[in-house]
Scaffold this motif. Structure first.
Motif, PDB file in Angstrom:
ATOM      1  N   PHE A  90       0.836  -1.200   0.000  1.00 27.25           N
ATOM      2  CA  PHE A  90       0.000   0.000   0.000  1.00 27.25           C
ATOM      3  C   PHE A  90       0.871   1.251   0.000  1.00 27.25           C
ATOM      4  N   LEU A  91       1.948   1.228   0.756  1.00 26.48           N
ATOM      5  CA  LEU A  91       2.881   2.362   0.762  1.00 26.48           C
ATOM      6  C   LEU A  91       3.552   2.529  -0.595  1.00 26.48           C
ATOM      7  N   GLU A  92       4.083   1.442  -1.123  1.00 25.54           N
ATOM      8  CA  GLU A  92       4.807   1.483  -2.400  1.00 25.54           C
ATOM      9  C   GLU A  92       3.930   1.971  -3.543  1.00 25.54           C
ATOM     10  N   MET A  93       2.666   1.573  -3.535  1.00 24.73           N
ATOM     11  CA  MET A  93       1.772   1.882  -4.650  1.00 24.73           C
ATOM     12  C   MET A  93       0.846   3.065  -4.370  1.00 24.73           C
ATOM     13  N   ALA A  94       1.076   3.778  -3.290  1.00 25.68           N
ATOM     14  CA  ALA A  94       0.244   4.927  -2.915  1.00 25.68           C
ATOM     15  C   ALA A  94      -1.243   4.566  -2.921  1.00 25.68           C
ATOM     16  N   ALA A  95      -1.547   3.422  -2.297  1.00 22.67           N
ATOM     17  CA  ALA A  95      -2.922   2.925  -2.264  1.00 22.67           C
ATOM     18  C   ALA A  95      -3.674   3.431  -1.040  1.00 22.67           C
ATOM     19  N   LEU A  96      -3.275   4.590  -0.538  1.00 26.46           N
ATOM     20  CA  LEU A  96      -3.944   5.179   0.611  1.00 26.46           C
ATOM     21  C   LEU A  96      -3.904   6.681   0.462  1.00 26.46           C
ATOM     22  N   PRO A 117      -5.685 -17.016  -1.392  1.00 26.03           N
ATOM     23  CA  PRO A 117      -4.376 -16.424  -1.694  1.00 26.03           C
ATOM     24  C   PRO A 117      -4.145 -16.103  -3.168  1.00 26.03           C
ATOM     25  N   ASP A 118      -5.073 -16.478  -4.033  1.00 18.63           N
ATOM     26  CA  ASP A 118      -4.929 -16.221  -5.471  1.00 18.63           C
ATOM     27  C   ASP A 118      -6.221 -15.635  -6.044  1.00 18.63           C
ATOM     28  N   PRO A 119      -6.621 -14.449  -5.547  1.00 20.34           N
ATOM     29  CA  PRO A 119      -7.894 -13.881  -5.998  1.00 20.34           C
ATOM     30  C   PRO A 119      -7.789 -13.227  -7.371  1.00 20.34           C
ATOM     31  N   THR A 120      -8.905 -13.218  -8.059  1.00 17.95           N
ATOM     32  CA  THR A 120      -9.007 -12.441  -9.295  1.00 17.95           C
ATOM     33  C   THR A 120      -9.309 -10.998  -8.927  1.00 17.95           C
ATOM     34  N   GLU A 121      -9.233 -10.108  -9.898  1.00 17.57           N
ATOM     35  CA  GLU A 121      -9.586  -8.716  -9.636  1.00 17.57           C
ATOM     36  C   GLU A 121     -11.028  -8.616  -9.156  1.00 17.57           C
ATOM     37  N   GLU A 122     -11.904  -9.357  -9.778  1.00 12.38           N
ATOM     38  CA  GLU A 122     -13.314  -9.335  -9.377  1.00 12.38           C
ATOM     39  C   GLU A 122     -13.482  -9.799  -7.925  1.00 12.38           C
ATOM     40  N   GLU A 123     -12.743 -10.837  -7.527  1.00  6.38           N
ATOM     41  CA  GLU A 123     -12.830 -11.333  -6.156  1.00  6.38           C
ATOM     42  C   GLU A 123     -12.284 -10.312  -5.155  1.00  6.38           C
ATOM     43  N   VAL A 124     -11.230  -9.593  -5.527  1.00  2.00           N
ATOM     44  CA  VAL A 124     -10.706  -8.541  -4.652  1.00  2.00           C
ATOM     45  C   VAL A 124     -11.738  -7.433  -4.514  1.00  2.00           C
ATOM     46  N   ARG A 125     -12.295  -6.995  -5.629  1.00  2.00           N
ATOM     47  CA  ARG A 125     -13.303  -5.931  -5.568  1.00  2.00           C
ATOM     48  C   ARG A 125     -14.505  -6.357  -4.721  1.00  2.00           C
ATOM     49  N   ARG A 134     -13.437   7.501   0.099  1.00  2.00           N
ATOM     50  CA  ARG A 134     -13.837   8.697  -0.641  1.00  2.00           C
ATOM     51  C   ARG A 134     -12.659   9.362  -1.335  1.00  2.00           C
ATOM     52  N   CYS A 135     -11.454   8.812  -1.165  1.00  2.00           N
ATOM     53  CA  CYS A 135     -10.256   9.482  -1.682  1.00  2.00           C
ATOM     54  C   CYS A 135      -9.613   8.823  -2.894  1.00  2.00           C
ATOM     55  N   THR A 136      -9.515   7.492  -2.920  1.00  2.00           N
ATOM     56  CA  THR A 136      -8.617   6.854  -3.890  1.00  2.00           C
ATOM     57  C   THR A 136      -9.255   6.370  -5.175  1.00  2.00           C
ATOM     58  N   GLY A 137     -10.530   6.065  -5.163  1.00  2.00           N
ATOM     59  CA  GLY A 137     -11.141   5.507  -6.363  1.00  2.00           C
ATOM     60  C   GLY A 137     -10.921   4.017  -6.506  1.00  2.00           C
ATOM     61  N   TYR A 138     -10.289   3.360  -5.543  1.00  3.47           N
ATOM     62  CA  TYR A 138     -10.149   1.914  -5.407  1.00  3.47           C
ATOM     63  C   TYR A 138      -9.132   1.249  -6.331  1.00  3.47           C
ATOM     64  N   ASP A 139      -8.811   1.802  -7.478  1.00  4.17           N
ATOM     65  CA  ASP A 139      -7.939   1.098  -8.413  1.00  4.17           C
ATOM     66  C   ASP A 139      -6.583   0.776  -7.792  1.00  4.17           C
ATOM     67  N   LYS A 140      -5.944   1.750  -7.138  1.00  3.04           N
ATOM     68  CA  LYS A 140      -4.645   1.500  -6.519  1.00  3.04           C
ATOM     69  C   LYS A 140      -4.759   0.478  -5.390  1.00  3.04           C
ATOM     70  N   ALA A 144      -2.809  -3.044  -5.450  1.00  2.00           N
ATOM     71  CA  ALA A 144      -1.902  -3.369  -4.344  1.00  2.00           C
ATOM     72  C   ALA A 144      -2.225  -4.734  -3.742  1.00  2.00           C
ATOM     73  N   VAL A 145      -3.505  -5.050  -3.594  1.00  2.00           N
ATOM     74  CA  VAL A 145      -3.898  -6.354  -3.056  1.00  2.00           C
ATOM     75  C   VAL A 145      -3.500  -7.464  -4.029  1.00  2.00           C
ATOM     76  N   LEU A 146      -3.747  -7.268  -5.309  1.00  2.57           N
ATOM     77  CA  LEU A 146      -3.380  -8.277  -6.303  1.00  2.57           C
ATOM     78  C   LEU A 146      -1.872  -8.498  -6.348  1.00  2.57           C
ATOM     79  N   GLU A 147      -1.097  -7.424  -6.297  1.00  5.74           N
ATOM     80  CA  GLU A 147       0.366  -7.562  -6.320  1.00  5.74           C
ATOM     81  C   GLU A 147       0.883  -8.215  -5.044  1.00  5.74           C
ATOM     82  N   THR A 148       0.279  -7.890  -3.913  1.00  2.00           N
ATOM     83  CA  THR A 148       0.674  -8.536  -2.654  1.00  2.00           C
ATOM     84  C   THR A 148       0.395 -10.026  -2.726  1.00  2.00           C
ATOM     85  N   ALA A 149      -0.764 -10.392  -3.239  1.00  2.00           N
ATOM     86  CA  ALA A 149      -1.108 -11.813  -3.366  1.00  2.00           C
ATOM     87  C   ALA A 149      -0.071 -12.532  -4.227  1.00  2.00           C
TER      88      ALA A 149
END
Length: 157
Positions: A90-96, A117-125, A134-140, A144-149
């Protein structure tokens, strides 16, 4: 009422009014202010914690219901000086941004990755749908969750 529980792996005892929420106890009685109150109605996810491994909104759970349970909060994610891989990503990808939703999002993401441990984008969402930001728009956040996985799967090999 006297409550005996485990929080972030440590035994904890506290007194709670029968009408106070777990969120009230965490922030007030126990000084664990990482868990945030956003709505007080279980709609925003800012107060997300795990209770016996299950994701919960601490604003909807009475503090006395924590008796004998194992609670996980944002304060327990890092291990000593080492951030949890999700926190680091989250820090590396400015996901906050402002930080109100971030603890709840991180707790929800960790719960998701522990179950899948191996979610798809849809499963993460879907897994993070209970957390409003209200700040990020969720994409980051999702990236970040997908890359961490992916990183966690790679390091497990």
């Amino acid at each position: 009422m006297h409550v005996t529980t485990t929080i972030n792996g440590e035994p904890v005892e506290f007194l709670a009014d029968v009408s106070s929420t777990l969120l009230d106890a965490l922030r007030g009685s126990l000084g664990l202010t990482g868990t945030k109150e956003g709505c007080g109605t279980g709609d925003c996810g800012a107060c997300s914690v795990t209770v016996d491994g299950r994701l919960m909104c601490s604003c909807l759970m009475l503090a006395v219901e924590a008796e004998g349970k194992s609670i996980g909060t944002i304060e327990g994610m890092a291990q000593g000086d080492h951030l949890h891989p999700l926190q680091q990503k989250f820090l590396e990808m400015a996901a906050l941004q402002c930080g109100i939703c971030t603890p709840g999002v991180l707790i929800s993401a960790r719960a998701l990755l522990e179950k899948n441990p191996d979610p798809t984008e849809e499963e993460v969402r879907f897994g993070l749908a209970g957390n409003l930001c209200r700040c990020t728009g969720y994409d980051k956040i999702v990236r970040a969750v997908l890359e961490t996985a992916a990183d966690m799967r790679e390091s497990a090999r």
